[in-house]
Design an enzyme around this catalytic site. Structure first.
Site, PDB file in Angstrom:
ATOM      1  N   HIS A   1      72.226  18.739  36.608  1.00 44.33           N
ATOM      2  CA  HIS A   1      72.438  17.792  35.511  1.00 44.33           C
ATOM      3  C   HIS A   1      71.178  16.976  35.200  1.00 44.33           C
ATOM      4  O   HIS A   1      71.164  16.194  34.249  1.00 44.33           O
ATOM      5  CB  HIS A   1      73.644  16.884  35.784  1.00 44.33           C
TER       6      HIS A   1
ATOM      7  N   ASP B   1      76.206  21.983  40.792  1.00 45.10           N
ATOM      8  CA  ASP B   1      75.177  21.057  40.323  1.00 45.10           C
ATOM      9  C   ASP B   1      73.885  21.264  41.116  1.00 45.10           C
ATOM     10  O   ASP B   1      73.509  20.451  41.961  1.00 45.10           O
ATOM     11  CB  ASP B   1      75.684  19.622  40.456  1.00 45.10           C
TER      12      ASP B   1
ATOM     13  N   SER C   1      69.338  11.331  40.828  1.00 42.80           N
ATOM     14  CA  SER C   1      70.061  12.527  41.263  1.00 42.80           C
ATOM     15  C   SER C   1      69.090  13.596  41.742  1.00 42.80           C
ATOM     16  O   SER C   1      67.924  13.590  41.388  1.00 42.80           O
ATOM     17  CB  SER C   1      70.873  13.109  40.111  1.00 42.80           C
TER      18      SER C   1
END
Length: 251
Positions: free
Chosen positions: A61, A104, A197
């Protein structure tokens, strides 16, 4: 920017969720030398980690049209553009849709080989099928916010977190989550938040997870819901396939 809402998680296609380090400390100079800063237009947006001389692992992402990677520094104000910044080619997991659907994970191929040194190292990945048990002390690192409404920090920060039993994590989230590890952010004041992230969850010297999401965008108040990481061992066949890629054409 496209946005979707999953349970209590607000998710965007940019790096709005991630390993911002809450109640951690500044990383020591000789530690975490594999941690990468994934950047867009020269600005830090996500974390990542170097697994060999040509590839960095991060979260899917974090994908964006134009990305580069900075390696070999803990201080993002001290970046040698010629030696520390790398152009990359992206390999996002083909089944990734958003963080709620899992998968992810993204690999970034460096367009020149990294030169390992006293300031740049690689980190090992787990074996296929390797299980991360609950209540194991691990670490997570990043350059993100250290408080709600804050901003990215210049110096890499780290914090210890304990892994959480998957059943406990699923009950807390009130849903089944596949191929994930939960650690920190729940019944503790330690964990990650919005902004970084893709950072590694490191247990017993191996990068076993990739910071994926937590509870609500820009909310860094703990205890809350468990922090969720992509479980790397479940993706090793795909990772090994991508690691064989040779071409590097800068977009």
């Amino acid at each position: 920017m496209r946005t979707s809402v999953v349970v209590m998680v607000q998710v965007t296609t940019g790096c709005t969720l991630g390993s911002e380090i809450m109640n951690g400390k500044k990383a020591q100079k000789k530690s975490f030398l594999y941690v990468a800063s994934v950047q867009i237009d020269g600005k830090h947006v996500c974390g990542g980690f170097l697994v060999n001389k040509e590839f960095v692992v991060t979260a899917a992402h974090c994908d964006n049209a134009k990305m580069s990677v900075v390696l070999g520094t803990h201080n993002l104000k001290r970046v040698n553009e010629k030696t520390m910044r790398y152009d990359v080619v992206k390999y996002k997991h083909p089944s990734f849709v958003n963080v709620s659907s899992g998968n992810d994970i993204m690999l970034l191929k460096l367009c020149r080989k990294a030169t390992l040194s006293k300031t740049m190292k690689t980190i090992k990945l787990p074996s296929q099928g390797e299980i991360v048990k609950p209540h194991i002390k691990c670490t997570v690192a990043g350059w993100g916010f250290i408080k709600t409404g804050g901003q990215n920090v210049d110096d890499l920060r780290v914090v210890d977190v304990s892994t959480i039993d998957l059943k406990v994590c699923q009950r807390a989230w009130k849903r089944l989550l596949a191929n994930i590890i939960c650690a920190g952010g729940y019944k503790t004041k330690k964990g990650f938040c919005q902004g970084d992230s893709g950072g590694p969850l490191v247990c017993n010297g191996k990068a076993v997870g990739i910071a994926s999401f937590n509870n609500k965008v820009k909310k860094c108040d703990y205890p809350d819901l468990p922090n969720v990481y992509t479980e790397i061992s479940k993706f090793l066949p795909w990772i090994k396939k991508i690691l064989k890629k040779k071409a590097c054409k800068v977009y």
